[in-house]
Design a protein around this motif. Structure first.
Motif, PDB file in Angstrom:
ATOM      1  N   UNK A   1       0.782  -0.891   0.048  1.00  0.00           N
ATOM      2  CA  UNK A   1      -0.088  -0.063   0.145  1.00  0.00           C
ATOM      3  C   UNK A   1       0.823   1.159   0.122  1.00  0.00           C
ATOM      4  N   UNK A   2       0.793   2.052  -1.023  1.00  0.00           N
ATOM      5  CA  UNK A   2       1.608   3.137  -1.266  1.00  0.00           C
ATOM      6  C   UNK A   2       0.868   4.417  -1.357  1.00  0.00           C
TER       7      UNK A   2
ATOM      8  N   UNK B   1      -3.863  10.170   0.503  1.00  0.00           N
ATOM      9  CA  UNK B   1      -4.472   9.096  -0.231  1.00  0.00           C
ATOM     10  C   UNK B   1      -3.597   7.813  -0.471  1.00  0.00           C
ATOM     11  N   UNK B   2      -4.131   6.801  -0.587  1.00  0.00           N
ATOM     12  CA  UNK B   2      -3.223   5.646  -0.836  1.00  0.00           C
ATOM     13  C   UNK B   2      -3.755   4.711  -1.700  1.00  0.00           C
ATOM     14  N   UNK B   3      -3.026   3.994  -2.366  1.00  0.00           N
ATOM     15  CA  UNK B   3      -3.528   2.957  -3.290  1.00  0.00           C
ATOM     16  C   UNK B   3      -2.630   1.519  -3.060  1.00  0.00           C
ATOM     17  N   UNK B   4      -3.215   0.482  -3.572  1.00  0.00           N
ATOM     18  CA  UNK B   4      -2.578  -0.817  -3.613  1.00  0.00           C
ATOM     19  C   UNK B   4      -1.628  -0.804  -4.764  1.00  0.00           C
TER      20      UNK B   4
ATOM     21  N   UNK C   1      -6.929  -5.237   3.045  1.00  0.00           N
ATOM     22  CA  UNK C   1      -7.669  -6.159   3.058  1.00  0.00           C
ATOM     23  C   UNK C   1      -7.589  -6.932   1.434  1.00  0.00           C
ATOM     24  N   UNK C   2      -7.478  -6.054   0.499  1.00  0.00           N
ATOM     25  CA  UNK C   2      -7.270  -6.313  -0.872  1.00  0.00           C
ATOM     26  C   UNK C   2      -6.036  -7.008  -1.035  1.00  0.00           C
TER      27      UNK C   2
ATOM     28  N   UNK D   1      -5.180 -10.118 -10.220  1.00  0.00           N
ATOM     29  CA  UNK D   1      -4.908 -11.269  -9.244  1.00  0.00           C
ATOM     30  C   UNK D   1      -6.165 -11.383  -8.679  1.00  0.00           C
ATOM     31  N   UNK D   2      -7.106 -10.844  -8.488  1.00  0.00           N
ATOM     32  CA  UNK D   2      -8.384 -11.041  -7.786  1.00  0.00           C
ATOM     33  C   UNK D   2      -9.723 -11.084  -8.608  1.00  0.00           C
TER      34      UNK D   2
END
Length: 165
Positions: free
Chosen positions: A57-58, A71-74, A109-110, A136-137
């Motif tokens: 998570x960055x 703000x963050x994104x995976x 969680x993702x 991946x999901x």
């Protein structure tokens, strides 16, 4: 039907709430239905084994001075092979999620939902017609139901408000 759309066009140009809402509802309906059917197609993609190189998570965009506004994104990087050709992927899910500092748990969680196999590989869903497109999901049924609800609820509310149902 064409006459109704023409009337809504005139109302929206006049700044009338009904005309504007009509086109907003149509736009939301089309975008969400496209997304829903895309998710249905992605659920049918084949899988292959891949190697997960990184997953974290960055921060997203610029670094904020106030932590609660950050703000963050995976992010991820994985490698996989289809028909003896190697590919790299970065997409975790069809859902692009950008979360606040306080909602980073959603992104974690993702990442936790990425299925690790006993041999250390991960399952990679890939588009059989364009194997360079991958995730991946797999889209979940709950997310698909939410997408469909977002598509249909505004339509039903509009019809309830502006027609004789």
């Amino acid at each position: 039907m064409i006459e109704y759309v023409t009337d809504m066009w005139a109302l929206s140009f006049a700044g009338d709430k009904q005309g504007i809402l009509f086109f907003v509802v149509i736009y939301v309906l089309l975008v969400c239905l496209y997304s829903f059917f895309r998710q249905v197609l992605i659920r049918q993609w084949p899988t292959t084994k891949g190697v997960l190189r990184s997953a974290s998570v960055d921060t997203w965009a610029v670094t904020e001075f106030v932590l609660s506004e950050q703000k963050y994104k995976a992010d991820s990087l994985y490698e996989y092979q289809v028909s003896n050709k190697k590919y790299q992927g970065k997409r975790i899910s069809p859902w692009v999620i950008v979360a606040s500092h306080n909602a980073r748990f959603i992104l974690n969680q993702q990442l936790n939902n990425i299925q690790q196999n006993a041999d250390g590989t991960v399952n990679v869903l890939y588009n059989p017609k364009a194997p360079e497109k991958s995730y991946l999901l797999q889209p979940g049924l709950f997310g698909m139901a939410i997408t469909l609800a977002i598509a249909l609820i505004p339509l039903f509310l509009y019809l309830y408000e502006y027609s004789a149902i």
